[in-house]
Write a protein that holds these residues in place. Structure first.
Motif, PDB file in Angstrom:
ATOM      1  N   LYS A 108       0.781  -1.152  -0.073  1.00 30.22           N
ATOM      2  CA  LYS A 108      -0.070  -0.029   0.092  1.00 30.22           C
ATOM      3  C   LYS A 108       0.831   1.312  -0.072  1.00 30.22           C
ATOM      4  CE  LYS A 108      -1.724  -1.253   3.782  1.00 30.22           C
ATOM      5  NZ  LYS A 108      -1.463  -2.476   3.968  1.00 30.22           N
ATOM      6  N   SER A 109       1.989   1.287   1.028  1.00 31.37           N
ATOM      7  CA  SER A 109       2.732   2.435   1.027  1.00 31.37           C
ATOM      8  C   SER A 109       3.743   2.699  -0.313  1.00 31.37           C
ATOM      9  CB  SER A 109       3.760   2.373   2.148  1.00 31.37           C
ATOM     10  OG  SER A 109       2.709   2.276   3.435  1.00 31.37           O
ATOM     11  N   SER A 110       4.085   1.483  -0.762  1.00 37.63           N
ATOM     12  CA  SER A 110       4.909   1.418  -2.174  1.00 37.63           C
ATOM     13  C   SER A 110       3.975   2.109  -3.221  1.00 37.63           C
ATOM     14  CB  SER A 110       4.960   0.053  -2.490  1.00 37.63           C
ATOM     15  OG  SER A 110       5.867  -0.614  -1.529  1.00 37.63           O
ATOM     16  N   THR A 167       4.194  -1.791   9.128  1.00 38.37           N
ATOM     17  CA  THR A 167       4.991  -0.474   9.026  1.00 38.37           C
ATOM     18  C   THR A 167       4.162   0.669   9.249  1.00 38.37           C
ATOM     19  OG1 THR A 167       6.655  -1.672   7.512  1.00 38.37           O
ATOM     20  CG2 THR A 167       6.655   0.512   7.846  1.00 38.37           C
ATOM     21  N   THR A 168       3.174   0.630   8.426  1.00 36.99           N
ATOM     22  CA  THR A 168       2.308   2.003   8.363  1.00 36.99           C
ATOM     23  C   THR A 168       1.232   1.991   9.778  1.00 36.99           C
ATOM     24  OG1 THR A 168       2.524   2.238   6.088  1.00 36.99           O
ATOM     25  CG2 THR A 168       0.830   3.787   7.326  1.00 36.99           C
ATOM     26  N   ARG A 169       1.625   2.816  10.658  1.00 32.55           N
ATOM     27  CA  ARG A 169       0.636   2.717  11.611  1.00 32.55           C
ATOM     28  C   ARG A 169      -0.400   3.986  11.583  1.00 32.55           C
ATOM     29  NH1 ARG A 169       2.271  -0.479  16.020  1.00 32.55           N
ATOM     30  NH2 ARG A 169       3.618  -2.121  15.217  1.00 32.55           N
ATOM     31  N   ALA A 203       5.862   7.584   2.174  1.00 32.13           N
ATOM     32  CA  ALA A 203       5.665   6.821   3.234  1.00 32.13           C
ATOM     33  C   ALA A 203       6.913   5.527   3.418  1.00 32.13           C
ATOM     34  CB  ALA A 203       4.342   6.027   3.053  1.00 32.13           C
ATOM     35  N   ILE A 204       7.051   5.369   4.697  1.00 27.65           N
ATOM     36  CA  ILE A 204       8.033   4.309   4.900  1.00 27.65           C
ATOM     37  C   ILE A 204       7.728   3.033   4.404  1.00 27.65           C
ATOM     38  CG2 ILE A 204       9.368   2.999   6.579  1.00 27.65           C
ATOM     39  CD1 ILE A 204       8.974   5.422   8.616  1.00 27.65           C
ATOM     40  N   VAL A 205       8.521   2.208   3.627  1.00 25.64           N
ATOM     41  CA  VAL A 205       8.037   1.121   2.859  1.00 25.64           C
ATOM     42  C   VAL A 205       9.209   0.227   3.687  1.00 25.64           C
ATOM     43  CG1 VAL A 205       8.263  -0.553   0.958  1.00 25.64           C
ATOM     44  CG2 VAL A 205       7.404   1.769   1.066  1.00 25.64           C
ATOM     45  N   ILE A 222      -5.002   8.388   0.384  1.00 24.29           N
ATOM     46  CA  ILE A 222      -4.783   8.120   1.863  1.00 24.29           C
ATOM     47  C   ILE A 222      -4.229   6.815   1.971  1.00 24.29           C
ATOM     48  CG2 ILE A 222      -5.950   8.017   3.969  1.00 24.29           C
ATOM     49  CD1 ILE A 222      -8.449   9.647   2.534  1.00 24.29           C
ATOM     50  N   ASP A 223      -2.977   6.579   2.328  1.00 29.57           N
ATOM     51  CA  ASP A 223      -2.492   5.437   2.815  1.00 29.57           C
ATOM     52  C   ASP A 223      -2.893   4.965   4.106  1.00 29.57           C
ATOM     53  OD1 ASP A 223      -0.777   3.194   2.633  1.00 29.57           O
ATOM     54  OD2 ASP A 223       1.081   4.337   3.348  1.00 29.57           O
ATOM     55  N   THR A 224      -2.845   3.749   4.258  1.00 30.54           N
ATOM     56  CA  THR A 224      -3.489   3.146   5.687  1.00 30.54           C
ATOM     57  C   THR A 224      -2.766   2.275   6.336  1.00 30.54           C
ATOM     58  OG1 THR A 224      -4.890   1.719   4.821  1.00 30.54           O
ATOM     59  CG2 THR A 224      -5.806   4.031   5.099  1.00 30.54           C
TER      60      THR A 224
HETATM   61 MG   LIG Z   1       2.438   0.921   4.727  1.00 24.95          MG
END
Ligand SMILES: [Mg+2]
Ligand SMILES: Nc1nc2c(ncn2[C@@H]2O[C@H](COP(=O)(O)OP(=O)(O)OP(=O)(O)O)[C@@H](O)[C@H]2O)c(=O)[nH]1
Length: 440
Positions: A221-223, A242-244, A234-236, A261-263
């Motif tokens: 998702k973040s990628s 990873t994503t909080r 976003a951190i991948v 919106i990355d979740t």
């Molecule tokens: Mg993520």
């Protein structure tokens, strides 16, 4: 009468900064500090600003004589160097010499109060300043040019004609055809409804499409967010979870503003922080106009995937089957049952553009980029009130005296007029200008 002053250019460094004044003393104040003393209206003059025997800046200045000015009052604009100190210092001098600081939007408010523009056009000025896409800009430019005012005036005109017909009916009951009047009421009703429909079709132009990216942890998702925004937003990592928190970024894809919106990845977990993040993910999906569910294509579907697909059953959505480069092990048929899918390998930069195209194709049929529509909650509320009055008139026309029908028509007329700022209370006008920037 007060003379107001403000810096009209944004804070920061630029080639030129503009400080402006509006009001009776504008020219007199300028003359006190400007080396050039003979000032012709509407001509640019080169000179220096002198204060307390020191040259403050070399500037151009222009005096606009009333009434054909932005505010309909005398105005002065000083084009100084765009270092913010220069702008601030010149403003400070103007205030010392008798000007008062302008309130947010006060220049435009004067243009409205002095009758040069209506309230709708004033709101369009703010719209142009805040626009985030070309499409939004063009929409507000049309309103500022009077296109929407014209449409509303035409409805007002129809209402006024019907009021006259009611009055004629009151005085001469034998005259006029009630069916014909009913037809005219229906036409006005249809016109007002189309204002609401148009408004719905332009919300994406104004507010952008709210798009939530959801899925299990570690699916990419973040990628995807990073690929869509073209940056490491976003951190991948390869660590699941990873994503909080939700991460928001805005992009514009061929005219469509998309609020991404990355979740946090959704899965069953006992970890407290992760659980809070997952709550936010579900809320983001619920609030979104569109959802992209990312799935790991290199593994069979898991219970969490099914839970997520169920969650978005009723939403506008696309499934992105990612990590194709690792070989597809997912059961495509099961995904297909839930909706359209696209296969991607974000790692190899494949499928991302296809995803954007598919989203645009699904959304754009809903948007008319050329429509001139009402554009905020104030307008929607007033149109809804007018519609309700017209509906009452339609119900009443066969069974009630024409005096009663006329009252509804007059009410409808007043609500539509209020969109243009006529018969509008000071309180509401203040509220409109409160959100403007200072200097406009
Ligand atoms: Mg993520
Ligand atoms: N092979 C392969 N790996 C990918 C692809 N896309 C993402 N990854 C990797 O998958 C891992 C997880 O990626 P993220 O983008 O952090 O995944 P996420 O869904 O945001 O994960 P959470 O934040 O934990 O929910 C990283 O190591 C990525 O490099 C892909 O298309 N192919």
């Amino acid at each position: 009468m007060r003379t107001i002053a403000a810096i009209s250019t944004p804070p920061g460094k630029g080639g030129i900064g503009i400080v402006r004044m509006s009001g009776e003393s504008s020219l007199e104040i300028l003359k006190k500090i400007f080396t050039k003393k003979e000032i012709r209206p509407r001509f640019m003059h080169y000179g220096k600003i002198i204060y307390e025997n020191r040259v403050v800046d070399e500037v151009m200045a222009c005096y606009f004589n009333k009434p054909r000015t932005y505010t309909c009052e005398d105005m002065v604009e000083i084009y100084c160097h765009g270092g913010y100190v220069s702008c601030l210092y010149i403003l400070e001098i103007l205030l010392k010499l008798g000007a008062v600081p302008a309130e947010a939007g006060e220049f435009t408010k004067l243009a409205f109060l002095n009758g040069r523009i209506d309230l709708l056009e004033a709101e369009a000025v703010e719209g142009i300043i805040e626009a985030e896409s070309k499409e939004e800009q063009l929409m507000y430019a049309d309103v500022l040019g009077g296109k929407l005012t014209e449409k509303l005036e035409s409805v007002l005109n129809d209402v006024v004609n019907l009021i006259s017909e009611c009055e004629a009916k009151i005085d001469y009951p034998e005259l006029g055809d009630v069916d014909d009047m009913k037809e005219k009421l229906e036409k006005i009703h249809g016109g007002l409804i189309s204002f609401l429909d148009d408004e719905k079709r332009t919300t994406y132009i104004r507010d952008g499409l709210k798009l939530a990216i959801i899925g299990r942890p570690n699916v990419g998702k973040s990628s995807l967010l990073n690929a869509l925004t073209n940056k490491e937003r976003a951190i991948v990592t390869e660590i699941a979870g990873t994503t909080r928190d939700t991460i928001e970024e805005t992009i514009n894809y061929e005219g469509l503003t998309i609020r991404l919106i990355d979740t946090a990845g959704i899965r069953s977990t006992d970890e407290v922080i992760e659980r809070e993040g997952i709550k936010l993910s579900k809320k983001a999906a619920e609030d979104a106009d569109f959802v992209v569910v990312v799935l790991d294509g290199s593994a069979p579907l898991q219970a969490d995937d099914f839970e997520i697909m169920e969650l978005v059953k009723d939403k506008e959505k696309i499934f992105l089957i990612n990590k194709e480069d690792k070989g597809l092990k997912i059961d495509l048929k099961s995904v297909e049952k839930y909706g359209e899918y696209i296969i991607s390998s974000i790692k190899n930069d494949s499928g991302v553009r296809e995803l954007l195209d598919a989203i645009k194709k699904r959304i754009v049929h809903d948007i008319d980029f050329n429509v001139t529509s009402i554009f905020n909650i104030r307008h929607v509320d007033l149109i809804e009130r007018a519609i309700s009055e017209i509906e009452t008139a339609i119900r009443d026309i066969d069974v009630m005296p024409f005096e009663i029908v006329e009252v509804s028509l007059r009410e409808a007329h007043e609500y539509i007029s209020m969109i243009l700022g006529r018969d509008t209370s000071e309180d509401i006008i203040d509220r409109v200008f409160r959100d403007f920037c200072v200097g406009k």
